[in-house]
Design an enzyme around this catalytic site. Sequence first.
Site, mmCIF file in Angstrom:
data_model
loop_
_atom_site.group_PDB
_atom_site.id
_atom_site.type_symbol
_atom_site.label_atom_id
_atom_site.label_comp_id
_atom_site.label_asym_id
_atom_site.label_seq_id
_atom_site.Cartn_x
_atom_site.Cartn_y
_atom_site.Cartn_z
ATOM 1 C CE LYS A 14 -4.049 -2.368 1.642
ATOM 2 N NZ LYS A 14 -5.320 -2.324 2.333
ATOM 3 C CG HIS A 96 -6.797 -2.544 -3.475
ATOM 4 N ND1 HIS A 96 -7.240 -1.782 -2.421
ATOM 5 C CD2 HIS A 96 -6.241 -3.652 -2.933
ATOM 6 C CE1 HIS A 96 -6.951 -2.403 -1.288
ATOM 7 N NE2 HIS A 96 -6.354 -3.535 -1.568
ATOM 8 C CD GLU A 144 -8.172 -7.328 -0.696
ATOM 9 O OE1 GLU A 144 -7.166 -7.785 -0.179
ATOM 10 O OE2 GLU A 144 -8.259 -6.138 -1.056
ATOM 11 C CB ILE A 149 -9.524 -3.643 3.998
ATOM 12 C CG1 ILE A 149 -9.896 -4.612 2.870
ATOM 13 C CG2 ILE A 149 -8.148 -3.017 3.757
ATOM 14 C CD1 ILE A 149 -9.935 -3.987 1.482
ATOM 15 N N GLY A 184 -7.935 -8.393 6.624
ATOM 16 C CA GLY A 184 -7.760 -8.835 8.009
ATOM 17 C C GLY A 184 -6.939 -10.094 8.167
ATOM 18 C CB ALA A 205 -1.942 -4.667 3.303
ATOM 19 C CB SER A 206 -2.404 -3.894 8.157
ATOM 20 O OG SER A 206 -3.497 -4.790 8.182
HETATM 21 O O1 G3P Z 1 -4.657 -5.658 -0.691
HETATM 22 C C1 G3P Z 1 -4.754 -6.292 0.537
HETATM 23 C C2 G3P Z 1 -5.545 -5.545 1.488
HETATM 24 O O2 G3P Z 1 -6.545 -4.731 1.030
HETATM 25 C C3 G3P Z 1 -5.860 -6.241 2.758
HETATM 26 O O3 G3P Z 1 -5.389 -5.373 3.720
HETATM 27 O O4 G3P Z 1 -4.470 -4.757 5.863
HETATM 28 O O5 G3P Z 1 -6.530 -6.122 5.744
HETATM 29 O O6 G3P Z 1 -4.343 -7.140 5.117
HETATM 30 P P1 G3P Z 1 -5.176 -5.885 5.197
#
Ligand code: G3P
Length: 225
Positions: A14, A96, A144, A149, A184, A205-206
């Site tokens: 990101k 996205h 997603e 997210i 998540g 991501a996170s």
């Molecule tokens: O592109 C992956 C993302 O949108 C998921 O984010 O932080 O929930 O793993 P996260």
Amino acid sequence: MSKLRTPVVIVNFKAYAEVEGPQAVRLADICQEVSDASGITVGVCPPTTELSAVAKAVTVPVLAQHVDARSPGAATGWVTPQLAAGAGAAGTLLNHSEHRMVLADLAQAIQMCKGAGLATVVCTDTEATSAAAAALDPDMVAVEPPELIGGNISVTEAKPEIVSDAVKAVRRVDEGIEVLCGAGVKTGKDVRKAVELGASGVLVASGVVKAKDPKAAVEDLIKYL
Ligand code: G3P
């Protein structure tokens, strides 16, 4: 590369402060180390500004976070598929939830990516949008739910039916399109559940970018693959 080898964990960097400048290559190196040690594909998805540096530094698949349906030429500020491919990307995310596209542009971008040799991973949010995305003939669909997210509850726990329904819906359109899930996702158990639900991997991501120990986080994610 037209396809990413599965199962796959794709780490979307990101635009987090943690990956600004040379930090993006450092995180990509960590993903490379874990991939090399495990044999599992760990794709990286750095910001566009770091795409070239990351692609030079690693051999794991590097994806752009977005490209535009624009042709090479007078397109100031846009990222053409050819620019991303030229920077070393093997593929790209499209649509996205933080960078949604108009349907006609998404359809055109997928075709232009094929021409540029970029694998496409189209993000969706429901069974219906997953089926619609599959009809556009991408390499992968990544479902997603936006509300999950960045949170601490994995889609695989909060809404497992979205994953299994998206897998079935995409398969009905085209057996050859792989389905990923994300939102998540934080642990190897989440990834194992994703695979049990029919997914070929995850977008995360996170759980990695903001982890105290990103290497341990990636090692955990691939643990049961
Ligand atoms: O592109 C992956 C993302 O949108 C998921 O984010 O932080 O929930 O793993 P996260």
